[in-house]
Design an enzyme around this catalytic site. Structure first.
Site, PDB file in Angstrom:
ATOM      1  N   GLU A 152       0.751 -13.153  12.343  1.00 10.59           N
ATOM      2  CA  GLU A 152       1.247 -11.950  13.005  1.00 10.59           C
ATOM      3  C   GLU A 152       1.143 -10.808  11.995  1.00 10.59           C
ATOM      4  O   GLU A 152       1.396 -11.009  10.806  1.00 10.59           O
ATOM      5  CB  GLU A 152       2.723 -12.133  13.407  1.00 10.59           C
ATOM      6  CG  GLU A 152       2.952 -13.208  14.438  1.00 10.59           C
ATOM      7  CD  GLU A 152       2.308 -12.876  15.777  1.00 10.59           C
ATOM      8  OE1 GLU A 152       2.297 -11.691  16.159  1.00 10.59           O
ATOM      9  OE2 GLU A 152       1.807 -13.809  16.423  1.00 10.59           O
ATOM     10  N   ASN A 181       1.324   3.322  -2.894  1.00  6.16           N
ATOM     11  CA  ASN A 181       1.887   3.699  -4.205  1.00  6.16           C
ATOM     12  C   ASN A 181       1.390   5.073  -4.660  1.00  6.16           C
ATOM     13  O   ASN A 181       2.141   5.873  -5.220  1.00  6.16           O
ATOM     14  CB  ASN A 181       1.506   2.671  -5.278  1.00  6.16           C
ATOM     15  CG  ASN A 181       2.083   1.303  -4.996  1.00  6.16           C
ATOM     16  OD1 ASN A 181       2.952   1.168  -4.151  1.00  6.16           O
ATOM     17  ND2 ASN A 181       1.600   0.299  -5.700  1.00  6.16           N
ATOM     18  N   ASN A 239     -10.479  -3.204  -6.562  1.00  5.92           N
ATOM     19  CA  ASN A 239      -9.682  -2.231  -7.332  1.00  5.92           C
ATOM     20  C   ASN A 239     -10.344  -1.828  -8.654  1.00  5.92           C
ATOM     21  O   ASN A 239      -9.973  -0.822  -9.258  1.00  5.92           O
ATOM     22  CB  ASN A 239      -8.271  -2.750  -7.602  1.00  5.92           C
ATOM     23  CG  ASN A 239      -7.367  -2.713  -6.380  1.00  5.92           C
ATOM     24  OD1 ASN A 239      -6.425  -3.488  -6.246  1.00  5.92           O
ATOM     25  ND2 ASN A 239      -7.643  -1.805  -5.443  1.00  5.92           N
ATOM     26  N   ASP A 241       0.831  -1.209   0.000  1.00  2.79           N
ATOM     27  CA  ASP A 241       0.000   0.000   0.000  1.00  2.79           C
ATOM     28  C   ASP A 241       0.866   1.261   0.000  1.00  2.79           C
ATOM     29  O   ASP A 241       1.974   1.250   0.529  1.00  2.79           O
ATOM     30  CB  ASP A 241      -0.897  -0.034   1.252  1.00  2.79           C
ATOM     31  CG  ASP A 241      -2.065   0.923   1.125  1.00  2.79           C
ATOM     32  OD1 ASP A 241      -2.313   1.447   0.021  1.00  2.79           O
ATOM     33  OD2 ASP A 241      -2.737   1.150   2.149  1.00  2.79           O
ATOM     34  N   ARG A 295       0.218   7.602  -2.778  1.00  2.73           N
ATOM     35  CA  ARG A 295       0.792   8.691  -1.979  1.00  2.73           C
ATOM     36  C   ARG A 295       2.243   8.954  -2.359  1.00  2.73           C
ATOM     37  O   ARG A 295       2.695  10.084  -2.431  1.00  2.73           O
ATOM     38  CB  ARG A 295       0.690   8.334  -0.478  1.00  2.73           C
ATOM     39  CG  ARG A 295      -0.637   8.686   0.118  1.00  2.73           C
ATOM     40  CD  ARG A 295      -0.892   7.957   1.404  1.00  2.73           C
ATOM     41  NE  ARG A 295      -1.340   6.592   1.150  1.00  2.73           N
ATOM     42  CZ  ARG A 295      -1.553   5.694   2.096  1.00  2.73           C
ATOM     43  NH1 ARG A 295      -1.332   6.004   3.351  1.00  2.73           N
ATOM     44  NH2 ARG A 295      -1.973   4.482   1.783  1.00  2.73           N
ATOM     45  N   ARG A 306     -11.521   1.802  -9.221  1.00  2.00           N
ATOM     46  CA  ARG A 306     -10.599   2.926  -9.469  1.00  2.00           C
ATOM     47  C   ARG A 306     -10.804   3.474 -10.885  1.00  2.00           C
ATOM     48  O   ARG A 306     -11.397   2.796 -11.723  1.00  2.00           O
ATOM     49  CB  ARG A 306      -9.153   2.453  -9.290  1.00  2.00           C
ATOM     50  CG  ARG A 306      -8.899   2.021  -7.861  1.00  2.00           C
ATOM     51  CD  ARG A 306      -7.438   1.746  -7.618  1.00  2.00           C
ATOM     52  NE  ARG A 306      -7.241   1.478  -6.205  1.00  2.00           N
ATOM     53  CZ  ARG A 306      -6.158   1.784  -5.521  1.00  2.00           C
ATOM     54  NH1 ARG A 306      -5.142   2.358  -6.116  1.00  2.00           N
ATOM     55  NH2 ARG A 306      -6.065   1.512  -4.236  1.00  2.00           N
ATOM     56  N   THR A 316     -10.399  -7.426  -5.932  1.00  2.00           N
ATOM     57  CA  THR A 316     -11.684  -7.360  -6.648  1.00  2.00           C
ATOM     58  C   THR A 316     -12.313  -5.978  -6.468  1.00  2.00           C
ATOM     59  O   THR A 316     -13.179  -5.593  -7.249  1.00  2.00           O
ATOM     60  CB  THR A 316     -12.642  -8.462  -6.126  1.00  2.00           C
ATOM     61  OG1 THR A 316     -12.556  -8.516  -4.704  1.00  2.00           O
ATOM     62  CG2 THR A 316     -12.279  -9.824  -6.685  1.00  2.00           C
TER      63      THR A 316
HETATM   64  C1  FPP Z   1      -2.029  -0.041  -3.353  1.00  2.00           C
HETATM   65  O1  FPP Z   1      -1.496   1.272  -3.331  1.00  2.00           O
HETATM   66  C2  FPP Z   1      -1.409  -0.844  -4.415  1.00  2.00           C
HETATM   67  C3  FPP Z   1      -2.091  -1.460  -5.433  1.00  2.00           C
HETATM   68  C4  FPP Z   1      -3.551  -1.374  -5.565  1.00  2.00           C
HETATM   69  C5  FPP Z   1      -1.392  -2.218  -6.513  1.00  2.00           C
HETATM   70  C6  FPP Z   1      -0.111  -2.909  -6.168  1.00  2.00           C
HETATM   71  C7  FPP Z   1       0.549  -3.387  -7.411  1.00  2.00           C
HETATM   72  C8  FPP Z   1       1.881  -3.277  -7.693  1.00  2.00           C
HETATM   73  C9  FPP Z   1       2.867  -2.779  -6.718  1.00  2.00           C
HETATM   74  C10 FPP Z   1       2.398  -3.740  -9.019  1.00  2.00           C
HETATM   75  C11 FPP Z   1       2.610  -5.198  -8.978  1.00  2.00           C
HETATM   76  C12 FPP Z   1       3.457  -5.673 -10.054  1.00  2.00           C
HETATM   77  C13 FPP Z   1       3.630  -6.997 -10.337  1.00  2.00           C
HETATM   78  C14 FPP Z   1       4.640  -7.415 -11.301  1.00  2.00           C
HETATM   79  C15 FPP Z   1       2.803  -8.031  -9.682  1.00  2.00           C
HETATM   80  P1  FPP Z   1      -2.487   2.509  -3.514  1.00  2.00           P
HETATM   81  O2  FPP Z   1      -2.575   2.813  -4.955  1.00  2.00           O
HETATM   82  O3  FPP Z   1      -3.804   2.191  -2.867  1.00  2.00           O
HETATM   83  O4  FPP Z   1      -1.736   3.637  -2.726  1.00  2.00           O
HETATM   84  P2  FPP Z   1      -2.424   4.868  -1.949  1.00  2.00           P
HETATM   85  O5  FPP Z   1      -3.209   4.285  -0.811  1.00  2.00           O
HETATM   86  O6  FPP Z   1      -1.248   5.676  -1.482  1.00  2.00           O
HETATM   87  O7  FPP Z   1      -3.276   5.597  -2.945  1.00  2.00           O
END
Ligand code: FPP
Length: 244
Positions: free
Chosen positions: A211, A29, A75, A27, A31, A78, A73
Protein backbone atom coordinates in the site's frame (compact mmCIF):
# COMPACT_ATOMS: atom_id res chain seq x y z
CA UNK A 1 -3.84 18.84 17.68
CA UNK A 2 -0.55 19.72 19.33
CA UNK A 3 2.42 17.72 18.05
CA UNK A 4 3.02 16.17 21.45
CA UNK A 5 -0.41 14.59 21.42
CA UNK A 6 0.50 11.61 19.26
CA UNK A 7 -0.36 9.38 22.23
CA UNK A 8 -4.00 10.46 21.95
CA UNK A 9 -4.18 8.95 18.48
CA UNK A 10 -2.43 5.76 19.59
CA UNK A 11 -5.64 4.46 21.17
CA UNK A 12 -7.30 4.31 17.74
CA UNK A 13 -4.61 2.02 16.33
CA UNK A 14 -5.64 -1.63 16.15
CA UNK A 15 -2.47 -3.64 16.90
CA UNK A 16 -3.85 -6.39 14.65
CA UNK A 17 -3.84 -4.02 11.69
CA UNK A 18 -0.25 -2.86 11.80
CA UNK A 19 2.05 -3.49 8.85
CA UNK A 20 4.86 -5.96 9.44
CA UNK A 21 7.23 -4.03 7.23
CA UNK A 22 7.22 -0.33 6.33
CA UNK A 23 9.44 1.21 3.68
CA UNK A 24 10.02 4.95 3.88
CA UNK A 25 11.11 7.32 1.12
CA UNK A 26 12.39 10.29 3.08
CA UNK A 27 11.85 13.14 0.64
CA UNK A 28 11.76 16.90 1.00
CA UNK A 29 14.91 17.61 2.99
CA UNK A 30 16.15 20.11 0.40
CA UNK A 31 12.88 22.02 0.25
CA UNK A 32 12.70 22.10 4.03
CA UNK A 33 16.19 23.63 4.18
CA UNK A 34 15.42 26.06 1.37
CA UNK A 35 12.35 27.35 3.22
CA UNK A 36 14.78 28.28 6.00
CA UNK A 37 17.48 29.69 3.70
CA UNK A 38 19.86 27.00 4.82
CA UNK A 39 22.05 24.62 2.81
CA UNK A 40 20.64 21.32 1.60
CA UNK A 41 22.66 19.37 4.13
CA UNK A 42 20.88 21.18 6.95
CA UNK A 43 17.72 19.46 5.73
CA UNK A 44 19.40 16.05 5.77
CA UNK A 45 20.56 16.67 9.34
CA UNK A 46 17.02 17.50 10.39
CA UNK A 47 15.90 14.43 8.44
CA UNK A 48 18.14 12.22 10.54
CA UNK A 49 16.30 13.46 13.64
CA UNK A 50 12.94 12.58 12.08
CA UNK A 51 14.28 9.11 11.33
CA UNK A 52 15.15 8.65 14.98
CA UNK A 53 11.59 9.53 16.05
CA UNK A 54 10.12 7.04 13.62
CA UNK A 55 12.46 4.30 14.89
CA UNK A 56 11.47 5.13 18.48
CA UNK A 57 7.78 4.78 17.71
CA UNK A 58 8.48 1.62 15.70
CA UNK A 59 9.99 0.07 18.81
CA UNK A 60 7.08 1.27 20.94
CA UNK A 61 4.58 -0.30 18.52
CA UNK A 62 6.68 -3.46 18.15
CA UNK A 63 6.90 -3.12 14.40
CA UNK A 64 9.01 -5.86 12.85
CA UNK A 65 10.79 -4.21 9.92
CA UNK A 66 11.51 -0.64 8.88
CA UNK A 67 13.41 0.26 5.72
CA UNK A 68 14.67 3.80 5.16
CA UNK A 69 15.77 5.02 1.74
CA UNK A 70 18.91 6.84 2.88
CA UNK A 71 21.07 7.07 -0.24
CA UNK A 72 20.21 5.88 -3.73
CA UNK A 73 22.56 4.82 -6.51
CA UNK A 74 21.26 7.92 -8.35
CA UNK A 75 22.18 10.26 -5.48
CA UNK A 76 25.80 10.24 -6.72
CA UNK A 77 24.62 12.74 -9.35
CA UNK A 78 24.17 15.42 -6.68
CA UNK A 79 26.84 18.07 -6.01
CA UNK A 80 29.96 16.55 -4.41
CA UNK A 81 29.58 18.72 -1.34
CA UNK A 82 26.11 17.35 -0.65
CA UNK A 83 27.11 13.73 -1.37
CA UNK A 84 30.15 13.93 0.92
CA UNK A 85 28.11 15.63 3.62
CA UNK A 86 25.41 12.98 3.38
CA UNK A 87 27.93 10.12 3.59
CA UNK A 88 29.56 11.73 6.61
CA UNK A 89 26.19 12.31 8.26
CA UNK A 90 25.21 8.69 7.78
CA UNK A 91 28.43 7.44 9.31
CA UNK A 92 28.35 9.82 12.27
CA UNK A 93 24.66 9.45 13.09
CA UNK A 94 24.83 5.68 12.93
CA UNK A 95 27.81 5.57 15.27
CA UNK A 96 26.00 7.86 17.67
CA UNK A 97 22.81 5.83 17.54
CA UNK A 98 24.37 2.43 18.21
CA UNK A 99 24.07 2.49 22.04
CA UNK A 100 20.38 3.40 21.73
CA UNK A 101 19.84 0.71 19.12
CA UNK A 102 21.45 -1.83 21.44
CA UNK A 103 19.10 -0.78 24.23
CA UNK A 104 16.16 -1.05 21.86
CA UNK A 105 17.29 -4.52 20.71
CA UNK A 106 17.38 -3.30 17.08
CA UNK A 107 19.05 -5.29 14.33
CA UNK A 108 20.40 -2.69 11.90
CA UNK A 109 21.79 -3.43 8.47
CA UNK A 110 22.56 -1.89 5.13
CA UNK A 111 20.88 -2.99 1.97
CA UNK A 112 22.58 -1.84 -1.19
CA UNK A 113 25.83 -2.25 -3.03
CA UNK A 114 29.40 -1.60 -1.93
CA UNK A 115 30.30 -0.82 -5.55
CA UNK A 116 31.30 2.83 -5.94
CA UNK A 117 31.89 3.39 -2.23
CA UNK A 118 35.33 3.94 -0.78
CA UNK A 119 36.26 0.46 0.61
CA UNK A 120 37.52 1.90 3.93
CA UNK A 121 34.31 3.85 4.38
CA UNK A 122 32.22 0.76 3.59
CA UNK A 123 34.24 -1.35 6.03
CA UNK A 124 33.82 1.23 8.76
CA UNK A 125 30.06 1.66 8.41
CA UNK A 126 29.50 -2.09 8.03
CA UNK A 127 31.44 -2.74 11.23
CA UNK A 128 29.42 -0.05 13.00
CA UNK A 129 26.13 -1.82 12.40
CA UNK A 130 27.53 -5.34 12.78
CA UNK A 131 27.46 -5.02 16.58
CA UNK A 132 23.67 -5.05 16.43
CA UNK A 133 23.54 -8.41 14.71
CA UNK A 134 22.95 -10.34 17.93
CA UNK A 135 19.81 -8.33 18.56
CA UNK A 136 16.46 -9.98 18.11
CA UNK A 137 14.00 -7.06 18.00
CA UNK A 138 12.95 -4.76 15.16
CA UNK A 139 14.99 -4.94 11.96
CA UNK A 140 16.01 -1.55 10.57
CA UNK A 141 17.30 -1.59 7.01
CA UNK A 142 19.17 1.41 5.70
CA UNK A 143 18.85 1.35 1.93
CA UNK A 144 22.23 2.83 1.24
CA UNK A 145 23.87 3.08 -2.18
CA UNK A 146 20.68 1.27 -3.10
CA UNK A 147 18.85 0.92 -6.41
CA UNK A 148 15.90 -1.40 -6.93
CA UNK A 149 16.78 -2.39 -10.50
CA UNK A 150 20.38 -3.05 -9.51
CA UNK A 151 19.16 -5.19 -6.61
CA UNK A 152 17.17 -7.37 -9.01
CA UNK A 153 20.16 -7.73 -11.35
CA UNK A 154 22.50 -8.45 -8.41
CA UNK A 155 20.01 -11.07 -7.19
CA UNK A 156 19.90 -12.75 -10.55
CA UNK A 157 23.72 -12.79 -10.75
CA UNK A 158 23.86 -14.28 -7.27
CA UNK A 159 21.51 -17.04 -8.31
CA UNK A 160 23.52 -17.78 -11.47
CA UNK A 161 26.78 -17.87 -9.53
CA UNK A 162 25.62 -19.91 -6.54
CA UNK A 163 23.16 -22.36 -8.07
CA UNK A 164 22.53 -22.00 -11.81
CA UNK A 165 20.43 -25.18 -11.64
CA UNK A 166 17.88 -23.17 -9.58
CA UNK A 167 16.99 -21.29 -12.75
CA UNK A 168 14.65 -24.17 -13.62
CA UNK A 169 12.60 -23.69 -10.47
CA UNK A 170 12.93 -19.89 -10.21
CA UNK A 171 9.58 -18.32 -9.38
CA UNK A 172 8.11 -15.06 -8.04
CA UNK A 173 7.77 -16.87 -4.70
CA UNK A 174 11.40 -17.90 -4.30
CA UNK A 175 13.37 -15.11 -6.04
CA UNK A 176 13.19 -12.94 -2.90
CA UNK A 177 15.84 -15.17 -1.33
CA UNK A 178 18.41 -13.62 -3.69
CA UNK A 179 17.58 -10.01 -2.89
CA UNK A 180 19.24 -7.77 -0.31
CA UNK A 181 16.13 -8.21 1.88
CA UNK A 182 16.32 -12.03 1.84
CA UNK A 183 14.37 -13.59 4.68
CA UNK A 184 12.29 -10.47 5.37
CA UNK A 185 8.62 -10.01 4.60
CA UNK A 186 7.75 -7.70 1.70
CA UNK A 187 6.79 -4.19 2.77
CA UNK A 188 3.07 -3.84 3.43
CA UNK A 189 3.28 -0.08 3.40
CA UNK A 190 5.47 2.41 1.57
CA UNK A 191 5.42 5.95 2.93
CA UNK A 192 6.67 8.83 0.82
CA UNK A 193 6.90 12.36 2.12
CA UNK A 194 6.81 15.73 0.34
CA UNK A 195 3.90 14.95 -1.97
CA UNK A 196 5.72 13.08 -4.75
CA UNK A 197 3.95 10.07 -6.25
CA UNK A 198 6.93 7.99 -7.29
CA UNK A 199 8.78 4.89 -6.12
CA UNK A 200 12.12 6.25 -7.35
CA UNK A 201 13.71 2.82 -7.73
CA UNK A 202 12.91 1.83 -4.12
CA UNK A 203 12.13 -1.83 -3.26
CA UNK A 204 10.79 -2.41 -6.76
CA UNK A 205 10.41 -6.18 -6.48
CA UNK A 206 9.26 -6.20 -2.87
CA UNK A 207 6.63 -3.45 -3.29
CA UNK A 208 4.49 -5.42 -5.74
CA UNK A 209 1.50 -5.41 -3.37
CA UNK A 210 2.49 -2.67 -0.94
CA UNK A 211 0.00 0.00 0.00
CA UNK A 212 1.36 3.44 -0.82
CA UNK A 213 0.85 6.44 1.43
CA UNK A 214 1.94 9.89 0.28
CA UNK A 215 1.91 12.91 2.55
CA UNK A 216 2.70 16.52 1.71
CA UNK A 217 4.70 16.79 4.93
CA UNK A 218 8.41 17.30 4.24
CA UNK A 219 10.57 14.58 5.75
CA UNK A 220 12.22 16.71 8.49
CA UNK A 221 8.70 17.54 9.76
CA UNK A 222 7.65 13.90 9.81
CA UNK A 223 7.24 12.76 13.40
CA UNK A 224 5.43 10.20 15.55
CA UNK A 225 2.07 11.84 14.96
CA UNK A 226 2.63 11.68 11.20
CA UNK A 227 3.54 8.02 11.41
CA UNK A 228 0.38 7.24 13.36
CA UNK A 229 -1.69 9.07 10.72
CA UNK A 230 -0.09 6.88 8.06
CA UNK A 231 -0.77 3.74 10.11
CA UNK A 232 -4.41 4.69 10.66
CA UNK A 233 -4.79 5.25 6.93
CA UNK A 234 -3.18 1.86 6.26
CA UNK A 235 -5.47 0.13 8.76
CA UNK A 236 -8.45 1.33 6.73
CA UNK A 237 -7.17 -0.10 3.44
CA UNK A 238 -8.61 -3.25 1.89
CA UNK A 239 -5.80 -5.40 0.63
CA UNK A 240 -6.81 -7.85 -2.06
CA UNK A 241 -3.48 -8.95 -3.56
CA UNK A 242 -5.12 -9.25 -6.95
CA UNK A 243 -8.10 -11.25 -5.64
CA UNK A 244 -11.61 -9.97 -4.95
C1 FPP B 1 15.69 13.19 -0.14
O1 FPP B 1 15.40 14.56 0.08
C2 FPP B 1 16.53 12.64 0.94
C3 FPP B 1 17.75 12.06 0.76
C4 FPP B 1 18.37 11.91 -0.56
C5 FPP B 1 18.57 11.57 1.91
C6 FPP B 1 17.86 11.07 3.12
C7 FPP B 1 18.83 10.88 4.23
C8 FPP B 1 18.63 11.24 5.53
C9 FPP B 1 17.34 11.77 6.03
C10 FPP B 1 19.72 11.05 6.53
C11 FPP B 1 19.70 9.66 7.01
C12 FPP B 1 20.45 9.48 8.24
C13 FPP B 1 20.74 8.25 8.76
C14 FPP B 1 21.33 8.13 10.09
C15 FPP B 1 20.48 7.01 7.99
P1 FPP B 1 15.84 15.62 -1.03
O2 FPP B 1 17.20 16.09 -0.71
O3 FPP B 1 15.70 15.01 -2.39
O4 FPP B 1 14.77 16.75 -0.82
P2 FPP B 1 14.20 17.74 -1.96
O5 FPP B 1 13.44 16.89 -2.93
O6 FPP B 1 13.31 18.66 -1.19
O7 FPP B 1 15.38 18.43 -2.57
Amino acid sequence: MAKKDYKQLLQYLDPGKLPRHIGIIMDGNGRWAKQRNRPHLFGHQAGAKALRQVVELGVELKLEHLTFYAFSTENWNRPAEEVNGLLRLLKERLKKQIPEMMEQNIYAQFIGTAVGLDPDYWKEVSRTVEVTHQNTGMVVNFAFNYGGRLEIIDGFKKLMQSSPESLETLSPENFGAYLYTAGQPDPDLIIRTSGEYRLSNFLLWQSAYAEIYVTDTLWPDFDKLELIKALLDYAGRQRRFGGR
